[in-house]
Every structure is written in C-alpha cells, then in structure tokens.
Write a protein that holds these residues in place. Structure first.
Motif, PDB file in Angstrom:
ATOM      1  N   LYS A 193       0.819  -1.211   0.000  1.00  0.00           N
ATOM      2  CA  LYS A 193       0.000   0.000   0.000  1.00  0.00           C
ATOM      3  C   LYS A 193       0.859   1.270   0.000  1.00  0.00           C
ATOM      4  CE  LYS A 193      -3.983  -2.203   2.194  1.00  0.00           C
ATOM      5  NZ  LYS A 193      -3.810  -3.420   1.557  1.00  0.00           N
ATOM      6  N   ILE A 194       1.989   1.184  -0.699  1.00  0.00           N
ATOM      7  CA  ILE A 194       2.899   2.328  -0.830  1.00  0.00           C
ATOM      8  C   ILE A 194       2.328   3.329  -1.816  1.00  0.00           C
ATOM      9  CG2 ILE A 194       5.150   2.978  -1.752  1.00  0.00           C
ATOM     10  CD1 ILE A 194       6.309   0.640  -0.329  1.00  0.00           C
ATOM     11  N   VAL A 195       1.770   2.818  -2.885  1.00  0.00           N
ATOM     12  CA  VAL A 195       1.095   3.662  -3.872  1.00  0.00           C
ATOM     13  C   VAL A 195      -0.206   2.957  -4.235  1.00  0.00           C
ATOM     14  CG1 VAL A 195       3.187   4.700  -4.839  1.00  0.00           C
ATOM     15  CG2 VAL A 195       2.325   2.597  -5.814  1.00  0.00           C
ATOM     16  N   LYS A 196      -1.105   3.704  -4.810  1.00  0.00           N
ATOM     17  CA  LYS A 196      -2.409   3.129  -5.159  1.00  0.00           C
ATOM     18  C   LYS A 196      -2.280   2.112  -6.295  1.00  0.00           C
ATOM     19  CE  LYS A 196      -6.968   4.788  -4.761  1.00  0.00           C
ATOM     20  NZ  LYS A 196      -7.575   5.865  -4.099  1.00  0.00           N
ATOM     21  N   ASP A 197      -1.520   2.458  -7.323  1.00  0.00           N
ATOM     22  CA  ASP A 197      -1.366   1.563  -8.467  1.00  0.00           C
ATOM     23  C   ASP A 197       0.005   1.798  -9.099  1.00  0.00           C
ATOM     24  OD1 ASP A 197      -1.943  -0.324 -10.404  1.00  0.00           O
ATOM     25  OD2 ASP A 197      -2.943   1.121 -11.710  1.00  0.00           O
ATOM     26  N   SER A 198       1.006   1.108  -8.588  1.00  0.00           N
ATOM     27  CA  SER A 198       2.371   1.308  -9.077  1.00  0.00           C
ATOM     28  C   SER A 198       2.515   0.822 -10.514  1.00  0.00           C
ATOM     29  CB  SER A 198       3.367   0.571  -8.193  1.00  0.00           C
ATOM     30  OG  SER A 198       4.672   0.764  -8.690  1.00  0.00           O
TER      31      SER A 198
ATOM     32  N   ASP B 234      29.715   4.425  -8.854  1.00  0.00           N
ATOM     33  CA  ASP B 234      28.525   4.276  -9.702  1.00  0.00           C
ATOM     34  C   ASP B 234      27.347   3.557  -9.059  1.00  0.00           C
ATOM     35  OD1 ASP B 234      29.801   5.493 -11.917  1.00  0.00           O
ATOM     36  OD2 ASP B 234      30.816   3.608 -12.375  1.00  0.00           O
ATOM     37  N   ILE B 235      27.581   2.862  -7.947  1.00  0.00           N
ATOM     38  CA  ILE B 235      26.540   2.011  -7.373  1.00  0.00           C
ATOM     39  C   ILE B 235      26.363   2.281  -5.883  1.00  0.00           C
ATOM     40  CG2 ILE B 235      25.832  -0.375  -6.940  1.00  0.00           C
ATOM     41  CD1 ILE B 235      27.187  -1.125  -9.545  1.00  0.00           C
ATOM     42  N   SER B 236      25.084   2.350  -5.466  1.00  0.00           N
ATOM     43  CA  SER B 236      24.746   2.582  -4.067  1.00  0.00           C
ATOM     44  C   SER B 236      23.730   1.545  -3.603  1.00  0.00           C
ATOM     45  CB  SER B 236      24.159   3.988  -3.892  1.00  0.00           C
ATOM     46  OG  SER B 236      25.113   4.974  -4.204  1.00  0.00           O
ATOM     47  N   LEU B 237      23.542   1.497  -2.279  1.00  0.00           N
ATOM     48  CA  LEU B 237      22.583   0.599  -1.659  1.00  0.00           C
ATOM     49  C   LEU B 237      21.682   1.427  -0.750  1.00  0.00           C
ATOM     50  CD1 LEU B 237      21.692  -2.373  -1.011  1.00  0.00           C
ATOM     51  CD2 LEU B 237      23.286  -2.262   0.908  1.00  0.00           C
ATOM     52  N   SER B 238      20.361   1.239  -0.877  1.00  0.00           N
ATOM     53  CA  SER B 238      19.406   1.949  -0.035  1.00  0.00           C
ATOM     54  C   SER B 238      18.395   0.965   0.528  1.00  0.00           C
ATOM     55  CB  SER B 238      18.672   3.027  -0.834  1.00  0.00           C
ATOM     56  OG  SER B 238      19.569   4.008  -1.301  1.00  0.00           O
ATOM     57  N   THR B 239      17.831   1.339   1.692  1.00  0.00           N
ATOM     58  CA  THR B 239      16.870   0.459   2.352  1.00  0.00           C
ATOM     59  C   THR B 239      15.656   1.197   2.907  1.00  0.00           C
ATOM     60  OG1 THR B 239      18.096   0.691   4.424  1.00  0.00           O
ATOM     61  CG2 THR B 239      18.642  -1.215   3.047  1.00  0.00           C
ATOM     62  N   SER B 240      15.607   2.489   2.780  1.00  0.00           N
ATOM     63  CA  SER B 240      14.567   3.264   3.458  1.00  0.00           C
ATOM     64  C   SER B 240      13.243   3.297   2.702  1.00  0.00           C
ATOM     65  CB  SER B 240      15.052   4.695   3.693  1.00  0.00           C
ATOM     66  OG  SER B 240      15.308   5.326   2.458  1.00  0.00           O
ATOM     67  N   GLU B 241      12.194   3.619   3.443  1.00  0.00           N
ATOM     68  CA  GLU B 241      10.855   3.673   2.856  1.00  0.00           C
ATOM     69  C   GLU B 241      10.751   4.757   1.788  1.00  0.00           C
ATOM     70  OE1 GLU B 241       6.262   4.264   4.253  1.00  0.00           O
ATOM     71  OE2 GLU B 241       7.650   3.288   5.640  1.00  0.00           O
ATOM     72  N   ASP B 242      11.480   5.891   1.970  1.00  0.00           N
ATOM     73  CA  ASP B 242      11.409   6.941   0.945  1.00  0.00           C
ATOM     74  C   ASP B 242      12.041   6.485  -0.363  1.00  0.00           C
ATOM     75  OD1 ASP B 242      13.929   7.094   2.189  1.00  0.00           O
ATOM     76  OD2 ASP B 242      14.059   9.261   2.020  1.00  0.00           O
ATOM     77  N   ALA B 243      13.053   5.644  -0.301  1.00  0.00           N
ATOM     78  CA  ALA B 243      13.657   5.089  -1.516  1.00  0.00           C
ATOM     79  C   ALA B 243      12.677   4.134  -2.199  1.00  0.00           C
ATOM     80  CB  ALA B 243      14.957   4.360  -1.174  1.00  0.00           C
ATOM     81  N   ILE B 244      12.020   3.298  -1.407  1.00  0.00           N
ATOM     82  CA  ILE B 244      11.030   2.364  -1.951  1.00  0.00           C
ATOM     83  C   ILE B 244       9.880   3.145  -2.581  1.00  0.00           C
ATOM     84  CG2 ILE B 244       9.381   0.546  -1.349  1.00  0.00           C
ATOM     85  CD1 ILE B 244      11.372  -0.187   0.976  1.00  0.00           C
ATOM     86  N   GLN B 245       9.425   4.176  -1.888  1.00  0.00           N
ATOM     87  CA  GLN B 245       8.330   5.018  -2.385  1.00  0.00           C
ATOM     88  C   GLN B 245       8.705   5.661  -3.719  1.00  0.00           C
ATOM     89  OE1 GLN B 245       5.258   5.860  -0.558  1.00  0.00           O
ATOM     90  NE2 GLN B 245       4.684   6.594  -2.567  1.00  0.00           N
ATOM     91  N   SER B 246       9.909   6.171  -3.821  1.00  0.00           N
ATOM     92  CA  SER B 246      10.372   6.827  -5.041  1.00  0.00           C
ATOM     93  C   SER B 246      10.350   5.856  -6.227  1.00  0.00           C
ATOM     94  CB  SER B 246      11.774   7.381  -4.816  1.00  0.00           C
ATOM     95  OG  SER B 246      12.237   8.053  -5.945  1.00  0.00           O
ATOM     96  N   ILE B 247      10.816   4.649  -6.000  1.00  0.00           N
ATOM     97  CA  ILE B 247      10.826   3.653  -7.078  1.00  0.00           C
ATOM     98  C   ILE B 247       9.400   3.215  -7.407  1.00  0.00           C
ATOM     99  CG2 ILE B 247      11.531   1.293  -7.656  1.00  0.00           C
ATOM    100  CD1 ILE B 247      14.196   1.967  -6.219  1.00  0.00           C
ATOM    101  N   ALA B 248       8.562   3.057  -6.398  1.00  0.00           N
ATOM    102  CA  ALA B 248       7.161   2.684  -6.632  1.00  0.00           C
ATOM    103  C   ALA B 248       6.450   3.734  -7.482  1.00  0.00           C
ATOM    104  CB  ALA B 248       6.434   2.503  -5.301  1.00  0.00           C
ATOM    105  N   ASN B 249       6.826   4.998  -7.307  1.00  0.00           N
ATOM    106  CA  ASN B 249       6.230   6.096  -8.079  1.00  0.00           C
ATOM    107  C   ASN B 249       6.954   6.335  -9.403  1.00  0.00           C
ATOM    108  OD1 ASN B 249       4.200   6.723  -6.228  1.00  0.00           O
ATOM    109  ND2 ASN B 249       5.591   7.981  -5.024  1.00  0.00           N
ATOM    110  N   CYS B 250       7.870   5.442  -9.762  1.00  0.00           N
ATOM    111  CA  CYS B 250       8.670   5.555 -10.988  1.00  0.00           C
ATOM    112  C   CYS B 250       9.479   6.865 -11.011  1.00  0.00           C
ATOM    113  CB  CYS B 250       7.788   5.419 -12.231  1.00  0.00           C
ATOM    114  SG  CYS B 250       6.954   3.820 -12.324  1.00  0.00           S
TER     115      CYS B 250
END
Length: 171
Positions: A62-67, A103-119
């Motif tokens: 339920k991060i986004v309505k329709d990813s 060139d490469i990073s690692l993230s785990t936070s909800e804001d990172a997940i949200q950003s990807i879910a929202n494209c």
C-alpha cells in the motif's frame, strides 16, 4: 590471516565457484558485494528473480495506489528475507543510502522504496528481499578456499533485466 580491510572485495561481483562438488544455497549465484570490512561482509544475489513483480509488491505494501514499476523482485540471500534492499545507480540518494562505489549505491529506506514505486527512482535499480552475509573473516576464508570467483564491478551485468544473460556478458 591478512587484515580483511586490505583485501576487501567490496564493489566486486562474486560467482560461486563451479569447482565445488557439493550443491550449496549459492550454486550458480552471482552476488554483488556491498560491504566488506573488519566486521564481515554483506552482498546481494543479483541473478535470482522471484515470481514477484515490483508493482505487486508495492501494491501489497500500500505504498502507492497503483504502481507502474516494471520488473521482478530478486532473492538477495538467506538473511532477513522480509527486508527490502535496493541496489541502484548513484545519481539518486536518500537518507539511508550507502555508497558502494562511484557508480553504485545501496538503499533500504521507505522513501527510496516510495520513489521507485512512483517511478521516480534512479535510472538503474535492482530490488531484493534479504541479503547474503558473512561473519568476521568468513568470506576471506571462503576466498582462500577458492569457493568464489571475484569479478570486477560491471553495471551492465548488475542491472541487466535478463538474469539468464548475466553470465554470458561476463565471458
């Protein structure tokens, strides 16, 4: 044993050596090492897609309505399979972001997940459930025993949308 920080394989790919006789959890696995130092190592398996689409994961959370996010979620390893890890290109960062290489990073936070879910995420990313971990000197011992083949970082291989072609690209 040498100082692990001097022999770090952080930022490299590891392939479970085909010379091993016994099948292992890591048989045919390609991993990217995100951290390796005095306290052990952390890596993500990058060639084991799960039968789980990113958009389905985001919608279930339920991060986004329709990813509209495309691609699969990957099994990053046997440790903490309920946790989400995002391996991504470094042009975008969040509070939780750890730089692995230039060139490469690692993230785990909800804001990172949200950003990807929202494209709205980074150009390249790979999302895993869980990670692969090694205790103090454990990975060093496995490397000495030739259990792993160390391969230099290659973004094209890491972010290849077709895991079956990753090993071909390394040849």
């Amino acid at each position: 044993m040498t100082d692990p920080s001097q022999d770090s394989v952080k930022g490299n790919l590891l392939y479970f050596s085909p010379s091993e006789q016994e099948p292992s959890y890591f048989t045919d696995s390609l991993l990217y090492i995100c951290d390796h130092g005095d306290l052990g190592a952390l890596g993500l398996i990058i060639n084991r897609p799960l039968n789980l689409k990113l958009k389905d994961l985001f919608n279930s959370m339920k991060i986004v309505k329709d990813s509209k996010a495309e691609g699969n979620v990957y099994m990053g390893g046997p440790v903490n399979p309920g946790a989400i890890f995002i391996l991504h290109s470094s042009e975008k960062k969040w509070d939780s972001t750890m730089e692995v290489s230039k060139d490469i990073s690692l993230s785990t936070s909800e804001d990172a997940i949200q950003s990807i879910a929202n494209c709205e995420g980074p150009e390249n990313y790979l999302m895993t459930l869980g990670y692969s971990g090694w205790g103090v000197n454990q990975l060093e011992t496995e490397l000495i025993e030739n259990a792993w083949v160390v391969i230099p970082e290659n973004k094209d291989v890491i972010f290849n949308p077709d895991p079956s072609k990753q090993m071909e690209e390394l040849s």
